[in-house]
Write a protein that holds these residues in place. Structure first.
Motif, mmCIF file in Angstrom:
data_model
loop_
_atom_site.group_PDB
_atom_site.id
_atom_site.type_symbol
_atom_site.label_atom_id
_atom_site.label_comp_id
_atom_site.label_asym_id
_atom_site.label_seq_id
_atom_site.Cartn_x
_atom_site.Cartn_y
_atom_site.Cartn_z
ATOM 1 N N UNK A 54 -10.354 26.450 13.112
ATOM 2 C CA UNK A 54 -9.471 26.288 14.270
ATOM 3 C C UNK A 54 -9.700 24.949 14.969
ATOM 4 N N UNK A 55 -10.962 24.549 15.144
ATOM 5 C CA UNK A 55 -11.260 23.292 15.828
ATOM 6 C C UNK A 55 -10.822 22.099 14.982
ATOM 7 N N UNK A 56 -11.112 22.145 13.682
ATOM 8 C CA UNK A 56 -10.734 21.043 12.796
ATOM 9 C C UNK A 56 -9.225 20.849 12.764
ATOM 10 N N UNK A 57 -8.474 21.953 12.838
ATOM 11 C CA UNK A 57 -7.017 21.885 12.772
ATOM 12 C C UNK A 57 -6.370 21.639 14.142
ATOM 13 N N UNK A 58 -7.136 21.760 15.225
ATOM 14 C CA UNK A 58 -6.564 21.605 16.542
ATOM 15 C C UNK A 58 -5.659 22.758 16.939
ATOM 16 N N UNK A 59 -5.987 23.970 16.484
ATOM 17 C CA UNK A 59 -5.086 25.105 16.673
ATOM 18 C C UNK A 59 -4.905 25.504 18.133
ATOM 19 N N UNK A 60 -5.906 25.256 18.973
ATOM 20 C CA UNK A 60 -5.803 25.682 20.366
ATOM 21 C C UNK A 60 -4.653 24.990 21.092
ATOM 22 N N UNK A 61 -4.343 23.750 20.680
ATOM 23 C CA UNK A 61 -3.289 22.986 21.353
ATOM 24 C C UNK A 61 -1.995 22.963 20.555
ATOM 25 N N UNK B 107 -8.466 4.915 3.347
ATOM 26 C CA UNK B 107 -7.994 5.980 4.214
ATOM 27 C C UNK B 107 -7.867 5.477 5.642
ATOM 28 N N UNK B 108 -6.921 6.070 6.369
ATOM 29 C CA UNK B 108 -6.776 5.827 7.804
ATOM 30 C C UNK B 108 -7.001 7.150 8.516
ATOM 31 N N UNK B 109 -8.128 7.287 9.229
ATOM 32 C CA UNK B 109 -8.421 8.530 9.926
ATOM 33 C C UNK B 109 -7.437 8.748 11.070
ATOM 34 N N UNK B 110 -7.089 10.011 11.295
ATOM 35 C CA UNK B 110 -6.155 10.375 12.350
ATOM 36 C C UNK B 110 -6.903 11.047 13.499
ATOM 37 N N UNK B 111 -6.396 10.880 14.698
ATOM 38 C CA UNK B 111 -6.972 11.522 15.869
ATOM 39 C C UNK B 111 -5.902 12.292 16.622
ATOM 40 N N UNK C 174 0.863 -1.180 0.000
ATOM 41 C CA UNK C 174 0.000 0.000 0.000
ATOM 42 C C UNK C 174 0.899 1.228 0.000
ATOM 43 N N UNK C 175 0.735 2.077 -0.997
ATOM 44 C CA UNK C 175 1.544 3.280 -1.122
ATOM 45 C C UNK C 175 0.796 4.466 -0.513
ATOM 46 N N UNK C 176 1.494 5.265 0.255
ATOM 47 C CA UNK C 176 0.874 6.444 0.859
ATOM 48 C C UNK C 176 0.563 7.470 -0.227
ATOM 49 N N UNK C 177 -0.617 8.099 -0.129
ATOM 50 C CA UNK C 177 -0.997 9.137 -1.086
ATOM 51 C C UNK C 177 -1.109 10.512 -0.423
ATOM 52 N N UNK C 178 -0.689 10.618 0.853
ATOM 53 C CA UNK C 178 -0.739 11.904 1.542
ATOM 54 C C UNK C 178 -2.006 12.074 2.346
ATOM 55 N N UNK C 179 -2.254 13.292 2.789
ATOM 56 C CA UNK C 179 -3.394 13.567 3.653
ATOM 57 C C UNK C 179 -4.684 13.629 2.838
ATOM 58 N N UNK C 180 -5.773 13.218 3.460
ATOM 59 C CA UNK C 180 -7.112 13.308 2.866
ATOM 60 C C UNK C 180 -8.036 13.876 3.942
ATOM 61 N N UNK C 181 -8.728 14.976 3.629
ATOM 62 C CA UNK C 181 -9.668 15.577 4.567
ATOM 63 C C UNK C 181 -11.074 15.083 4.249
ATOM 64 N N UNK C 182 -11.735 14.495 5.240
ATOM 65 C CA UNK C 182 -13.083 13.972 5.066
ATOM 66 C C UNK C 182 -13.965 14.440 6.221
ATOM 67 N N UNK D 240 -13.897 21.456 1.255
ATOM 68 C CA UNK D 240 -12.764 20.523 1.280
ATOM 69 C C UNK D 240 -11.480 21.183 0.796
ATOM 70 N N UNK D 241 -11.568 22.001 -0.259
ATOM 71 C CA UNK D 241 -10.378 22.653 -0.791
ATOM 72 C C UNK D 241 -9.751 23.597 0.239
#
Length: 292
Positions: free
Chosen positions: A210-217, A28-32, A3-11, A122-123
């Motif tokens: 800000x929340x989606x990106x986790x900017x507060x932390x 896709x593998x979702x990140x937390x 499996x080749x990595x294709x980079x980040x995907x926002x869903x 998404x863009x």
């Protein structure tokens, strides 16, 4: 099976890592945020071919690509990709409705852009837009002319380098201040003469990621990975993501465009980051001359 990595995907406002397997499609593998990531590169970095209309055509020559380039495409696949592309202005007949947007990345750093209406925001997530607003909607060429109008009349660019966005991400003003900057430019843009008749203006409703990106932390970015190398590992606590960037608790940033094309494997639990990195220096003045 590789499996080749294709980079980040926002869903749905969440980041994930994309994977491609020849003959098996994509997943896709979702990140937390708050999870530990530890991975290593194996073998060589390969061209991912061309992805169009949700389907990927593998590189016919299975070429390798350099580790430091932001694109996981060989020159031949890159040319094929650009030969039928809205971004490269080689698909002007696209019949879908488009939206014009304003995207804010830091004080004085606002760009204008377009995206297919069906893609929603998404863009904006992919570009790392912290604050944003729709400006208008209509046919592709009308949206393009509106971009040109804002560039010519107000000096608003259509590109801002990822390095500039990254450098200011840990030094952002409060939401009200950044929303005010977007709203001010939105009002000035709508007041311009010369709007294409087929483009429908959209009232100002400012969004914030800000929340989606986790900017507060998010700690101030201090180092950025410049390339992966065979056997090289990246390890740390993931605390945020914005655009293509993954942010770790120790100030490390990983541009996932550099992960694309690699086979990534789990690194040992005691792994540390040992790939090439460069320091990130916060700019003395994040402002963008000429916008106002």
């Amino acid at each position: 099976m590789t499996w080749w990595c294709t980079g980040i995907r926002w869903q749905d406002g969440r980041p994930g890592i994309g994977w491609y397997g020849a003959g098996r499609g994509e997943r896709d593998s979702l990140l937390g945020y708050g999870q530990r990531l530890a991975f290593a590169a194996r073998g060589e970095r390969h061209c991912l071919g061309v992805r169009r209309a949700g389907k990927r055509t593998p590189c016919p020559a299975h070429r390798t690509v350099p580790g430091r380039t932001g694109s996981a495409q060989c020159p031949e696949c890159g040319r094929l990709d650009r030969s039928f592309s809205v971004a490269a202005d080689t698909n002007a007949a696209d019949p879908r409705p488009y939206r014009v947007y304003l995207a804010w990345f830091g004080p004085g750093m606002i760009k204008v852009g377009i995206t297919a209406e069906e893609r929603g925001p998404a863009r904006l997530l992919e570009q790392g837009a912290v604050t944003w607003a729709w400006l208008g909607r209509g046919p592709l060429m009308a949206a393009r002319r509106t971009e040109e109008l804002l560039r010519a009349a107000l000096g608003v660019p259509d590109r801002i380098a990822y390095a500039r966005k990254r450098a200011v991400r840990g030094h952002l003003p409060p939401p009200a201040e950044r929303a005010g900057e977007v709203a001010e430019l939105h009002a000035r843009a709508l007041a311009l003469p010369g709007w294409p008749e087929s483009l429908e203006p959209v009232g100002c409703e400012v969004g914030d990621h800000a929340a989606a990106f986790g900017l507060e932390a998010l700690p101030a970015p201090a180092r950025v990975v410049t390339e992966l190398v065979p056997g090289g590992a990246v390890a740390g606590l993931l605390v945020g993501a914005a655009g293509p960037d993954l942010h770790f608790a120790d100030g490390l940033v990983v541009d996932t465009r550099l992960l694309a094309g690699w086979e990534l494997v789990a690194a040992p639990g005691d792994a540390v980051t040992d790939v090439p990195v460069a320091a990130i220096e916060p700019p003395a003045d994040a402002g963008q001359g000429g916008l106002f």
